[in-house]
Design an enzyme around this catalytic site. Structure first.
Site, mmCIF file in Angstrom:
data_model
loop_
_atom_site.group_PDB
_atom_site.id
_atom_site.type_symbol
_atom_site.label_atom_id
_atom_site.label_comp_id
_atom_site.label_asym_id
_atom_site.label_seq_id
_atom_site.Cartn_x
_atom_site.Cartn_y
_atom_site.Cartn_z
ATOM 1 N N PRO A 66 0.839 -10.165 3.278
ATOM 2 C CA PRO A 66 0.678 -10.651 4.652
ATOM 3 C C PRO A 66 1.647 -11.778 5.043
ATOM 4 O O PRO A 66 1.682 -12.821 4.399
ATOM 5 C CB PRO A 66 -0.764 -11.158 4.678
ATOM 6 C CG PRO A 66 -1.149 -11.387 3.263
ATOM 7 C CD PRO A 66 -0.317 -10.468 2.421
ATOM 8 N N TYR A 74 0.822 -1.214 0.000
ATOM 9 C CA TYR A 74 0.000 0.000 0.000
ATOM 10 C C TYR A 74 0.859 1.269 0.000
ATOM 11 O O TYR A 74 0.328 2.374 0.105
ATOM 12 C CB TYR A 74 -1.070 -0.016 1.101
ATOM 13 C CG TYR A 74 -0.610 -0.153 2.538
ATOM 14 C CD1 TYR A 74 0.183 0.804 3.146
ATOM 15 C CD2 TYR A 74 -1.033 -1.232 3.307
ATOM 16 C CE1 TYR A 74 0.569 0.697 4.472
ATOM 17 C CE2 TYR A 74 -0.655 -1.356 4.628
ATOM 18 C CZ TYR A 74 0.155 -0.379 5.212
ATOM 19 O OH TYR A 74 0.534 -0.483 6.523
HETATM 20 C C1 HXC Z 1 -5.640 5.495 18.131
HETATM 21 C C2 HXC Z 1 -3.578 5.365 19.152
HETATM 22 C C3 HXC Z 1 -3.634 3.960 19.140
HETATM 23 C C4 HXC Z 1 -4.803 3.338 18.586
HETATM 24 C C5 HXC Z 1 -1.763 4.551 20.036
HETATM 25 N N1 HXC Z 1 -2.403 5.689 19.718
HETATM 26 N N2 HXC Z 1 -2.493 3.479 19.690
HETATM 27 N N3 HXC Z 1 -4.552 6.128 18.645
HETATM 28 N N4 HXC Z 1 -5.762 4.154 18.098
HETATM 29 N N5 HXC Z 1 -4.930 2.027 18.537
HETATM 30 C C6 HXC Z 1 -1.945 7.048 19.950
HETATM 31 C C7 HXC Z 1 -1.698 7.335 21.419
HETATM 32 O O1 HXC Z 1 -2.893 7.637 22.119
HETATM 33 C C8 HXC Z 1 -0.745 8.536 21.319
HETATM 34 O O2 HXC Z 1 -1.426 9.726 21.005
HETATM 35 C C9 HXC Z 1 0.088 8.194 20.117
HETATM 36 O O3 HXC Z 1 -0.681 7.267 19.338
HETATM 37 C C10 HXC Z 1 1.417 7.541 20.469
HETATM 38 O O4 HXC Z 1 1.145 6.389 21.257
HETATM 39 P P1 HXC Z 1 2.212 5.789 22.281
HETATM 40 O O5 HXC Z 1 1.643 4.546 22.839
HETATM 41 O O6 HXC Z 1 2.658 6.862 23.236
HETATM 42 O O7 HXC Z 1 3.440 5.544 21.285
HETATM 43 P P2 HXC Z 1 4.670 4.572 21.366
HETATM 44 O O8 HXC Z 1 4.880 4.060 22.757
HETATM 45 O O9 HXC Z 1 5.776 5.272 20.697
HETATM 46 O O10 HXC Z 1 4.214 3.281 20.497
HETATM 47 C C11 HXC Z 1 4.116 3.332 19.094
HETATM 48 C C12 HXC Z 1 2.960 2.499 18.555
HETATM 49 C C13 HXC Z 1 2.979 1.040 19.098
HETATM 50 C C14 HXC Z 1 3.065 2.541 17.023
HETATM 51 C C15 HXC Z 1 1.640 3.147 18.971
HETATM 52 O O11 HXC Z 1 1.916 0.309 18.546
HETATM 53 C C16 HXC Z 1 4.288 0.351 18.811
HETATM 54 O O12 HXC Z 1 5.216 0.430 19.624
HETATM 55 N N6 HXC Z 1 4.422 -0.332 17.641
HETATM 56 C C17 HXC Z 1 5.662 -0.998 17.190
HETATM 57 C C18 HXC Z 1 5.424 -2.316 16.480
HETATM 58 C C19 HXC Z 1 4.415 -2.274 15.371
HETATM 59 O O13 HXC Z 1 3.577 -1.363 15.262
HETATM 60 N N7 HXC Z 1 4.450 -3.322 14.521
HETATM 61 C C20 HXC Z 1 3.499 -3.478 13.393
HETATM 62 C C21 HXC Z 1 4.183 -3.283 12.110
HETATM 63 S S1 HXC Z 1 3.157 -3.878 10.833
HETATM 64 P P3 HXC Z 1 -1.887 10.820 22.124
HETATM 65 O O14 HXC Z 1 -2.400 11.971 21.339
HETATM 66 O O15 HXC Z 1 -2.959 10.127 22.932
HETATM 67 O O16 HXC Z 1 -0.676 11.148 22.939
HETATM 68 C C22 HXC Z 1 3.322 -2.833 9.536
HETATM 69 C C23 HXC Z 1 2.694 -3.134 8.170
HETATM 70 C C24 HXC Z 1 1.930 -4.369 8.066
HETATM 71 O O17 HXC Z 1 3.926 -1.868 9.593
HETATM 72 C C25 HXC Z 1 1.194 -4.497 6.742
HETATM 73 C C26 HXC Z 1 0.434 -5.800 6.723
HETATM 74 C C27 HXC Z 1 -0.014 -6.237 5.396
HETATM 75 P P1 NAP Z 2 7.117 -6.201 14.300
HETATM 76 O O1 NAP Z 2 7.603 -7.526 14.781
HETATM 77 O O2 NAP Z 2 6.207 -5.415 15.174
HETATM 78 O O3 NAP Z 2 8.400 -5.330 13.939
HETATM 79 C C1 NAP Z 2 8.538 -3.970 14.169
HETATM 80 C C2 NAP Z 2 9.856 -3.744 14.872
HETATM 81 O O4 NAP Z 2 10.142 -2.351 14.912
HETATM 82 C C3 NAP Z 2 9.877 -4.251 16.321
HETATM 83 O O5 NAP Z 2 11.015 -5.053 16.508
HETATM 84 C C4 NAP Z 2 10.017 -2.969 17.157
HETATM 85 O O6 NAP Z 2 10.812 -3.242 18.311
HETATM 86 C C5 NAP Z 2 10.704 -2.043 16.164
HETATM 87 N N1 NAP Z 2 10.458 -0.636 16.433
HETATM 88 C C6 NAP Z 2 9.251 -0.027 16.555
HETATM 89 N N2 NAP Z 2 9.424 1.276 16.818
HETATM 90 C C7 NAP Z 2 10.761 1.495 16.853
HETATM 91 C C8 NAP Z 2 11.570 2.643 17.079
HETATM 92 N N3 NAP Z 2 11.033 3.832 17.330
HETATM 93 N N4 NAP Z 2 12.921 2.506 17.050
HETATM 94 C C9 NAP Z 2 13.482 1.297 16.798
HETATM 95 N N5 NAP Z 2 12.773 0.179 16.579
HETATM 96 C C10 NAP Z 2 11.433 0.289 16.613
HETATM 97 O O7 NAP Z 2 6.375 -6.342 12.899
HETATM 98 P P2 NAP Z 2 6.759 -7.070 11.527
HETATM 99 O O8 NAP Z 2 5.504 -7.573 10.974
HETATM 100 O O9 NAP Z 2 7.916 -7.980 11.700
HETATM 101 O O10 NAP Z 2 7.204 -5.823 10.633
HETATM 102 C C11 NAP Z 2 8.524 -5.682 10.107
HETATM 103 C C12 NAP Z 2 8.493 -4.816 8.872
HETATM 104 O O11 NAP Z 2 7.744 -5.443 7.845
HETATM 105 C C13 NAP Z 2 7.852 -3.450 9.082
HETATM 106 O O12 NAP Z 2 8.548 -2.482 8.329
HETATM 107 C C14 NAP Z 2 6.474 -3.632 8.512
HETATM 108 O O13 NAP Z 2 5.909 -2.421 8.079
HETATM 109 C C15 NAP Z 2 6.783 -4.559 7.338
HETATM 110 N N6 NAP Z 2 5.642 -5.298 6.830
HETATM 111 C C16 NAP Z 2 5.143 -6.342 7.534
HETATM 112 C C17 NAP Z 2 4.093 -7.084 6.993
HETATM 113 C C18 NAP Z 2 3.523 -8.287 7.698
HETATM 114 O O14 NAP Z 2 2.569 -8.868 7.188
HETATM 115 N N7 NAP Z 2 4.054 -8.693 8.831
HETATM 116 C C19 NAP Z 2 3.544 -6.718 5.760
HETATM 117 C C20 NAP Z 2 4.074 -5.619 5.082
HETATM 118 C C21 NAP Z 2 5.134 -4.920 5.631
HETATM 119 P P3 NAP Z 2 10.675 -2.430 19.694
HETATM 120 O O15 NAP Z 2 9.256 -2.472 20.089
HETATM 121 O O16 NAP Z 2 11.621 -3.157 20.618
HETATM 122 O O17 NAP Z 2 11.170 -1.047 19.414
#
Ligand code: HXC
Ligand code: NAP
Length: 292
Positions: free
Chosen positions: A199, A156
């Site tokens: 995915p 996307y």
């Molecule tokens: C609305 C939300 C929310 C939710 C958080 N926020 N979760 N808002 N709905 N579900 C808001 C919070 O209220 C806050 O805003 C702001 O976002 C920041 O949230 P924090 O929790 O303080 O942030 P942080 O601790 O930095 O955590 C970041 C995060 C968290 C993105 C929210 O989920 C995380 O750590 N993610 C890392 C791993 C991850 O996301 N992996 C997935 C990758 S998959 P306010 O205004 O309240 O302060 C991917 C693609 C997959 O990328 C594609 C698949 C096909």
């Molecule tokens: P994931 O396990 O949640 O990986 C995300 C990683 O990013 C975690 O290890 C997290 O570790 C790290 N991270 C998040 N915020 C960070 C920050 N501020 N600084 C440094 N590290 C940070 O998810 P995943 O599915 O393996 O995703 C990996 C990559 O693949 C991502 O770029 C995602 O967009 C892409 N992707 C995944 C899929 C899928 O189907 N899984 C599909 C398309 C694309 P900490 O929490 O320890 O920081």
């Protein structure tokens, strides 16, 4: 299934030092494991040191490559500078960077606070920018002959997607950065490529994108023409190839690995997949009859 098997069998990454952001979990962890098996020295980094320690413990018996962990929030440029310094102190050089760290969650966009939107942009786009600039400038200043950056985006990045708008916006920016720098920094010997996965189940993504019973409600494999999700080794194989010297002439490319998923959503008449085989005789007859 052969797709679950390692593609390279020897130590094809033996001389490489590779930094993987988000390397302690999910797809980053799978790439780390394979790269170590291929003899690379790998530095994994993310915010939570406990994730990194757990992964390091799990992989400590892999005999070939060495693994080093560094806690770093890619949103903070000074921490990224420290990541580079620590990598150089540990291994003396760095050959590759994988911008894999990401943040994402589903939400109607109008529910997002300004900070929520910024948080995703800061991790995905600015984090990739911070790492790319810090490592890129190091390679340029030191006149390193060859280096490779691999950015993990999504399909996307070019189609956009509802309900993950900050992520789509940020990944589109990362893709633009990949293609732009592939041209601009080729003269310094730095290659840029991207992988766009469909995915691939990981805890990080599934907890935030398919929470609760959404997993059951939306069987994601049904969206894929090949009717399955990706195997982590398939992505690790592709990443190993793109980080290796075998792909030396590939620069500025984004390689989709999604079983045809995004195209299935895009083709105007792809819904005709739902037409039963025995209806086609009748449909053909109706179309041909219009000629008269
Ligand atoms: C609305 C939300 C929310 C939710 C958080 N926020 N979760 N808002 N709905 N579900 C808001 C919070 O209220 C806050 O805003 C702001 O976002 C920041 O949230 P924090 O929790 O303080 O942030 P942080 O601790 O930095 O955590 C970041 C995060 C968290 C993105 C929210 O989920 C995380 O750590 N993610 C890392 C791993 C991850 O996301 N992996 C997935 C990758 S998959 P306010 O205004 O309240 O302060 C991917 C693609 C997959 O990328 C594609 C698949 C096909
Ligand atoms: P994931 O396990 O949640 O990986 C995300 C990683 O990013 C975690 O290890 C997290 O570790 C790290 N991270 C998040 N915020 C960070 C920050 N501020 N600084 C440094 N590290 C940070 O998810 P995943 O599915 O393996 O995703 C990996 C990559 O693949 C991502 O770029 C995602 O967009 C892409 N992707 C995944 C899929 C899928 O189907 N899984 C599909 C398309 C694309 P900490 O929490 O320890 O920081």
């Amino acid at each position: 299934m052969v797709c679950k098997e390692p593609m390279f069998k020897n130590e094809e990454l033996k001389t490489k030092v590779i930094v993987i952001t988000g390397g302690g979990t999910g797809l980053g962890k799978s790439m780390t494991q394979y790269f170590l098996q291929l003899g690379a020295h790998v530095v994994i980094t993310s915010r939570k040191i406990e994730n990194l320690q757990k992964t390091a413990e799990e992989f400590k018996t892999i005999p070939s490559g060495k693994l080093h962990i560094v806690a770093c929030d890619v949103r903070k440029n000074n921490e990224v500078e420290h990541l580079l310094e620590d990598t150089l102190n540990t291994f003396g050089r760095v050959d590759g960077l994988i911008n894999n760290a990401a943040g994402n969650f589903i939400s109607p966009t109008e529910r997002l606070s300004s900070r929520a939107f910024d948080t995703i942009i800061d991790i995905v786009l600015k984090g990739t920018k911070n790492c790319t600039m810090v490592f890129g400038k190091h390679w340029i200043e030191n006149k390193q002959a060859q280096a490779t950056v691999l950015n993990i985006v999504t399909t996307y990045a070019w189609t956009g997607s509802a309900y993950v708008v900050p992520s789509a916006t940020a990944k589109a920016g990362v893709l633009a950065m990949t293609r732009s720098l592939a041209v601009e920094w080729a003269k310094y010997g730095i290659r840029f490529n991207a992988i766009a996965p469909g995915p691939f189940p990981t805890k990080g993504a599934w907890d935030r994108l398919l929470p609760g019973d959404l997993k059951e409600k939306f069987d994601i494999s049904k969206k894929v023409p090949l009717k399955r999700v990706g195997e982590h080794q398939e992505l690790a194989n592709l990443a190993a190839y793109l980080m290796s010297d075998y792909s030396a002439y590939i620069n500025g490319e984004v390689i989709t690995i999604d079983g045809g998923e995004w195209l299935q959503g895009a083709g105007e008449f792809n819904m005709l997949e739902a037409v039963p085989q025995d209806m086609w005789d009748m449909l053909e007859m109706m179309i041909r009859s219009k000629k008269k």
